[in-house]
Design a protein around this motif. Structure first.
Motif, PDB file in Angstrom:
ATOM      1  N   ARG A   1      35.747  35.884  32.932  1.00 21.11           N
ATOM      2  CA  ARG A   1      35.642  35.335  34.279  1.00 21.11           C
ATOM      3  C   ARG A   1      34.345  34.540  34.437  1.00 21.11           C
ATOM      4  O   ARG A   1      34.185  33.795  35.389  1.00 21.11           O
ATOM      5  CB  ARG A   1      35.728  36.495  35.265  1.00 21.11           C
ATOM      6  N   GLU A   4      34.840  30.745  34.462  1.00 27.29           N
ATOM      7  CA  GLU A   4      35.513  30.382  35.716  1.00 27.29           C
ATOM      8  C   GLU A   4      34.523  30.360  36.878  1.00 27.29           C
ATOM      9  O   GLU A   4      34.530  29.437  37.703  1.00 27.29           O
ATOM     10  CB  GLU A   4      36.630  31.392  35.988  1.00 27.29           C
ATOM     11  N   CYS A   5      33.648  31.354  36.949  1.00 28.27           N
ATOM     12  CA  CYS A   5      32.637  31.406  38.008  1.00 28.27           C
ATOM     13  C   CYS A   5      31.635  30.272  37.874  1.00 28.27           C
ATOM     14  O   CYS A   5      31.261  29.649  38.873  1.00 28.27           O
ATOM     15  CB  CYS A   5      31.911  32.753  37.995  1.00 28.27           C
ATOM     16  N   PRO A  16      28.909  33.738  43.284  1.00 25.97           N
ATOM     17  CA  PRO A  16      29.720  34.956  43.294  1.00 25.97           C
ATOM     18  C   PRO A  16      28.870  36.202  43.508  1.00 25.97           C
ATOM     19  O   PRO A  16      27.826  36.358  42.891  1.00 25.97           O
ATOM     20  CB  PRO A  16      30.384  34.959  41.911  1.00 25.97           C
ATOM     21  N   ASP A  95      37.808  35.419  47.904  1.00 34.60           N
ATOM     22  CA  ASP A  95      38.864  34.728  47.162  1.00 34.60           C
ATOM     23  C   ASP A  95      40.098  35.622  47.053  1.00 34.60           C
ATOM     24  O   ASP A  95      40.120  36.755  47.554  1.00 34.60           O
ATOM     25  CB  ASP A  95      38.373  34.218  45.801  1.00 34.60           C
ATOM     26  N   ASP A  97      41.227  37.267  44.668  1.00 33.37           N
ATOM     27  CA  ASP A  97      41.001  38.497  43.897  1.00 33.37           C
ATOM     28  C   ASP A  97      40.133  39.512  44.648  1.00 33.37           C
ATOM     29  O   ASP A  97      39.809  40.566  44.109  1.00 33.37           O
ATOM     30  CB  ASP A  97      40.339  38.170  42.554  1.00 33.37           C
ATOM     31  N   MET A  99      36.984  38.930  45.530  1.00 35.05           N
ATOM     32  CA  MET A  99      35.565  38.716  45.246  1.00 35.05           C
ATOM     33  C   MET A  99      34.939  37.908  46.386  1.00 35.05           C
ATOM     34  O   MET A  99      35.557  36.991  46.919  1.00 35.05           O
ATOM     35  CB  MET A  99      35.360  37.977  43.929  1.00 35.05           C
ATOM     36  N   TRP A 101      32.062  35.327  47.795  1.00 35.58           N
ATOM     37  CA  TRP A 101      31.248  34.198  47.371  1.00 35.58           C
ATOM     38  C   TRP A 101      30.275  33.876  48.496  1.00 35.58           C
ATOM     39  O   TRP A 101      30.683  33.635  49.636  1.00 35.58           O
ATOM     40  CB  TRP A 101      32.127  32.984  47.092  1.00 35.58           C
TER      41      TRP A 101
END
Length: 176
Positions: A1, A4-5, A16, A95, A97, A99, A101
């Motif tokens: 991940r 992606e972050c 994040p 998001d 998922d 998570m 931000w």
């Protein structure tokens, strides 16, 4: 991940923070500079991919500030069930998922004719290319203007060794 972050940070998605822990309740509510009243904070949650202020409740949240009723009015929300929620002042989005931000702070949001600009998202874009070491979006006095202050990466090539030498000298004096 991680990749992606990193890509999302460079696109201006924010920074994040991870997922909230189970010991706290967190809601993302509409940003507001003044006091907030909600009968049901959880029902006011904006859902996913919408930026708003993070508010938290749980055993760690104090119900008031010592001798400062104005701070209580600004930063605490008592819902219809008597539960105390604390306004963090952080602008976040959740998001798909779950998570969080971080995209800025309520006090540093800039409102323009095109919409709202959040500081951290802009700052992350500015530093993502490598030519900028640090960036700060500073809200102007009118609230609808902003200044992006950049510290070039080239500036750091001579500043960092100077700071290291100064720190080393300071530490060695204290240890002597």
């Amino acid at each position: 991940r991680f990749a992606e972050c990193a890509a999302a940070i460079a696109r201006g998605s924010g920074t994040p923070l991870g997922k909230p822990i189970a010991a706290i309740d967190l809601a993302v509510v509409p940003c507001n500079d003044g006091p907030v009243a909600h009968d049901d904070v959880a029902a006011a949650d904006l859902g996913t991919d919408v930026a708003g202020e993070a508010v938290v409740a749980g055993p760690h949240v104090n119900d008031r500030y010592f001798d400062d009723e104005q701070a209580v009015a600004r930063n605490k929300i008592v819902d219809g069930k008597g539960r105390i929620w604390h306004r963090t002042g952080d602008v976040v989005r959740r998001d798909d998922d779950g998570m969080l931000w971080l995209v800025g702070s309520v006090s540093s949001r800039v409102t323009t004719a095109r919409g709202v600009i959040d500081s951290i998202a802009v700052e992350n874009i500015a530093v993502s290319g490598g030519d900028v070491h640090r960036a700060a979006l500073i809200k102007g006095s009118a609230g609808s203007d902003a200044h992006l202050v950049l510290e070039p990466a080239a500036f750091m090539t001579w500043l960092l060794p100077w700071r290291r030498r100064r720190l080393a000298a300071s530490v060695s004096k204290k240890l002597a």
